[in-house]
Design an enzyme around this catalytic site. Structure first.
Site, PDB file in Angstrom:
ATOM      1  N   CYS A 149       0.815  -1.227   0.000  1.00 18.01           N
ATOM      2  CA  CYS A 149       0.000   0.000   0.000  1.00 18.01           C
ATOM      3  C   CYS A 149       0.844   1.270   0.000  1.00 18.01           C
ATOM      4  O   CYS A 149       0.329   2.345  -0.307  1.00 18.01           O
ATOM      5  CB  CYS A 149      -0.951   0.016   1.187  1.00 18.01           C
TER       6      CYS A 149
ATOM      7  N   HIS B 277      -3.554   7.154   3.161  1.00 15.44           N
ATOM      8  CA  HIS B 277      -3.918   5.895   2.514  1.00 15.44           C
ATOM      9  C   HIS B 277      -5.322   5.512   2.969  1.00 15.44           C
ATOM     10  O   HIS B 277      -5.645   5.606   4.156  1.00 15.44           O
ATOM     11  CB  HIS B 277      -2.908   4.815   2.895  1.00 15.44           C
TER      12      HIS B 277
ATOM     13  N   ASN C 234     -10.153  -0.310  -0.144  1.00 13.85           N
ATOM     14  CA  ASN C 234      -8.701  -0.153  -0.064  1.00 13.85           C
ATOM     15  C   ASN C 234      -8.084  -0.558  -1.403  1.00 13.85           C
ATOM     16  O   ASN C 234      -8.059  -1.744  -1.741  1.00 13.85           O
ATOM     17  CB  ASN C 234      -8.186  -1.034   1.081  1.00 13.85           C
TER      18      ASN C 234
HETATM   19  O1  UT7 Z   1      -3.839  -1.228   3.628  1.00 15.75           O
HETATM   20  C1  UT7 Z   1      -3.100  -1.504   4.783  1.00 15.75           C
HETATM   21  C2  UT7 Z   1      -3.422  -2.812   5.318  1.00 15.75           C
HETATM   22  N1  UT7 Z   1      -4.770  -3.066   5.731  1.00 15.75           N
HETATM   23  C3  UT7 Z   1      -5.371  -2.386   6.737  1.00 15.75           C
HETATM   24  O2  UT7 Z   1      -4.956  -1.344   7.157  1.00 15.75           O
HETATM   25  C4  UT7 Z   1      -6.551  -3.051   7.371  1.00 15.75           C
HETATM   26  C5  UT7 Z   1      -6.402  -3.008   8.885  1.00 15.75           C
HETATM   27  N2  UT7 Z   1      -7.433  -3.668   9.619  1.00 15.75           N
HETATM   28  C6  UT7 Z   1      -8.723  -3.309   9.621  1.00 15.75           C
HETATM   29  O3  UT7 Z   1      -9.127  -2.434   8.890  1.00 15.75           O
HETATM   30  C7  UT7 Z   1      -9.648  -3.984  10.595  1.00 15.75           C
HETATM   31  O4  UT7 Z   1      -8.903  -4.709  11.538  1.00 15.75           O
HETATM   32  C8  UT7 Z   1     -10.678  -4.922   9.920  1.00 15.75           C
HETATM   33  C9  UT7 Z   1     -11.701  -4.113   9.173  1.00 15.75           C
HETATM   34  C10 UT7 Z   1      -9.993  -5.881   8.972  1.00 15.75           C
HETATM   35  C11 UT7 Z   1     -11.440  -5.735  10.973  1.00 15.75           C
HETATM   36  O5  UT7 Z   1     -12.034  -4.866  11.920  1.00 15.75           O
HETATM   37  P1  UT7 Z   1     -11.846  -5.171  13.483  1.00 15.75           P
HETATM   38  O6  UT7 Z   1     -12.668  -4.204  14.210  1.00 15.75           O
HETATM   39  O7  UT7 Z   1     -10.378  -5.158  13.756  1.00 15.75           O
HETATM   40  O8  UT7 Z   1     -12.484  -6.606  13.623  1.00 15.75           O
HETATM   41  P2  UT7 Z   1     -11.809  -7.955  14.111  1.00 15.75           P
HETATM   42  O9  UT7 Z   1     -10.747  -8.407  13.197  1.00 15.75           O
HETATM   43  O10 UT7 Z   1     -11.464  -7.770  15.542  1.00 15.75           O
HETATM   44  O11 UT7 Z   1     -13.023  -8.957  13.960  1.00 15.75           O
HETATM   45  C12 UT7 Z   1     -14.197  -8.808  14.708  1.00 15.75           C
HETATM   46  C13 UT7 Z   1     -15.173  -9.918  14.319  1.00 15.75           C
HETATM   47  C14 UT7 Z   1     -14.548 -11.303  14.243  1.00 15.75           C
HETATM   48  O12 UT7 Z   1     -15.451 -12.201  14.804  1.00 15.75           O
HETATM   49  P3  UT7 Z   1     -15.192 -12.810  16.283  1.00 15.75           P
HETATM   50  O13 UT7 Z   1     -13.894 -13.526  16.183  1.00 15.75           O
HETATM   51  O14 UT7 Z   1     -15.156 -11.608  17.191  1.00 15.75           O
HETATM   52  O15 UT7 Z   1     -16.388 -13.677  16.476  1.00 15.75           O
HETATM   53  C15 UT7 Z   1     -14.448 -11.551  12.762  1.00 15.75           C
HETATM   54  O16 UT7 Z   1     -14.537 -12.925  12.434  1.00 15.75           O
HETATM   55  O17 UT7 Z   1     -15.722  -9.651  13.032  1.00 15.75           O
HETATM   56  C16 UT7 Z   1     -15.648 -10.824  12.233  1.00 15.75           C
HETATM   57  N3  UT7 Z   1     -15.528 -10.451  10.828  1.00 15.75           N
HETATM   58  C17 UT7 Z   1     -16.590 -10.178  10.053  1.00 15.75           C
HETATM   59  N4  UT7 Z   1     -17.900 -10.192  10.295  1.00 15.75           N
HETATM   60  C18 UT7 Z   1     -18.728  -9.836   9.273  1.00 15.75           C
HETATM   61  C19 UT7 Z   1     -14.386 -10.279  10.102  1.00 15.75           C
HETATM   62  N5  UT7 Z   1     -14.710  -9.910   8.852  1.00 15.75           N
HETATM   63  C20 UT7 Z   1     -16.055  -9.836   8.788  1.00 15.75           C
HETATM   64  C21 UT7 Z   1     -16.964  -9.495   7.776  1.00 15.75           C
HETATM   65  N6  UT7 Z   1     -18.276  -9.502   8.074  1.00 15.75           N
HETATM   66  N7  UT7 Z   1     -16.552  -9.137   6.543  1.00 15.75           N
END
Ligand code: UT7
Length: 330
Positions: free
Chosen positions: A117, A257, A287
């Site tokens: 990125c 970004h 993204n």
């Molecule tokens: O470009 C540079 C690199 N990328 C980034 O900068 C991305 C960085 N990360 C993020 O943007 C966030 O961490 C995410 C958007 C990927 C995830 O958000 P989060 O608030 O950190 O959620 P999490 O990973 O803590 O997941 C929370 C829950 C999980 O369920 P459990 O384990 O709590 O039951 C996931 O399985 O949300 C679940 N989950 C989803 N649920 C519905 C993960 N993806 C999805 C989804 N829809 N698409």
């Protein structure tokens, strides 16, 4: 007083695929997610996804043609083409030489910068250094990705986040005192496994097993990446301001970004830049990795948010980890 020659952004352009994929469409694709979850956690509403007739090269060429038209530069005048990408059309040769051929930029030296990125921002800094060293006068820097082709469409942790697109800038020397004021780049390879494509490269070439388990696709530990992104982008804003000898109140527009609205807001808060001075389009593109900042810059210019004298700060973060920042006076 600035010691290096003034390097300015003389023209910008962007291109995205025609097909728009809205959050509501994932359910019909068998992915266990919802518009509400995606919007609340990321700010994304839709993204553009390349169709069969679209390629990284075609989008890059479209963006480049627009940027060159604005800059008043022909393909024959380009000394160098730098493409930031982690999703090239082919693994060999580079995306940049394919773009060179598509543009007919016969004089240009063309190469890729692989910094995920941060690829466009790294490319900009390489270009500035090349111009400072007297190796080039006119450089095309493109950030382009077809991430839809390297994500696992069964993995809701990643497939909802990314989009495809290309953004381009033409850099030339400036005789007025405007252009790049400061640059900052960092990397930390010890954290590579938090965001990577585990297999399918030269270490573990593609097999039927790798293909079946999907370990050649992008894998991400989202929460850890999130924390590192906020920390690193915040620090990078401080460094770019220090380098330019400016304070946050001097910044007219912050173009971060576009990975996640919450990361953007946390970074802007740290940098002390108010919301109305932060450019956001992650809602419409998702993204787009290396393409995100140059697409956002081109839109910001089209919306009249960047004029002569406007001071813009760019800040990026990506797999590697790689991160960096830049302050530019337009
Ligand atoms: O470009 C540079 C690199 N990328 C980034 O900068 C991305 C960085 N990360 C993020 O943007 C966030 O961490 C995410 C958007 C990927 C995830 O958000 P989060 O608030 O950190 O959620 P999490 O990973 O803590 O997941 C929370 C829950 C999980 O369920 P459990 O384990 O709590 O039951 C996931 O399985 O949300 C679940 N989950 C989803 N649920 C519905 C993960 N993806 C999805 C989804 N829809 N698409």
């Amino acid at each position: 007083m600035k010691q290096r020659p003034w390097v300015m952004i003389a023209g910008t352009g962007h291109a995205v695929p025609k097909r728009v994929l809205r959050n509501e469409e994932f359910a019909a694709m068998g992915i266990d997610t919802s518009d509400e979850w995606i919007r609340e956690r990321t700010g994304i509403r839709e993204r553009h996804i390349a169709g069969p007739g679209e390629s990284l090269t075609s989008l890059s060429a479209e963006a480049a043609h627009k940027a060159m038209a604005v800059a008043g530069v022909t393909a024959a005048e380009l000394d160098m083409i730098i493409v930031g990408t982690c999703s090239p059309d082919r693994l060999l040769p580079s995306a940049a030489v394919e773009l060179q051929a598509a543009l007919g930029a016969t004089r240009a030296v063309a190469f890729d910068v692989d910094a995920a990125c941060s690829g466009w921002l790294y490319g900009m800094q390489v270009a500035e250094a090349m111009m400072a060293a007297g190796n080039a006068e006119t450089i095309l820097v493109v950030g382009a990705e077809l991430l839809s082709r390297i994500v696992n469409w069964k993995d809701r942790n990643t497939c909802v986040l990314f989009g495809d697109g290309a953004g381009a800038c033409v850099l030339t020397r400036s005789t007025k005192q405007r252009g790049i004021l400061s640059c900052y780049m960092r990397s930390d390879g010890t954290l590579a496994n938090l965001l990577h494509r585990p297999k399918g490269g030269a270490a573990e070439p593609m097999t039927a097993e790798i293909l079946a388990e999907g370990s050649h696709f992008v894998h991400m530990k989202g929460r850890e990446v999130f924390k590192n992104a906020v920390r690193s982008m915040s620090d990078a804003c401080d460094r770019a301001l220090d380098g330019a000898k400016l304070s946050s109140s001097d910044i007219d527009l912050l173009i971060p970004h576009q990975a996640n609205l919450r990361i953007i807001e946390a970074t802007a808060k740290h940098a002390n830049v108010p919301r109305e001075k932060v450019f956001v389009n992650v809602d419409r593109y998702g993204n787009t990795s290396a393409a995100s900042i140059p697409i956002a810059l081109d839109e910001a210019i089209a919306q009249g948010r960047v004029k002569d004298g406007t001071i813009v700060m760019f800040v990026a973060f990506g797999a590697g980890f790689t991160w960096g920042s830049m302050v530019v006076r337009f």
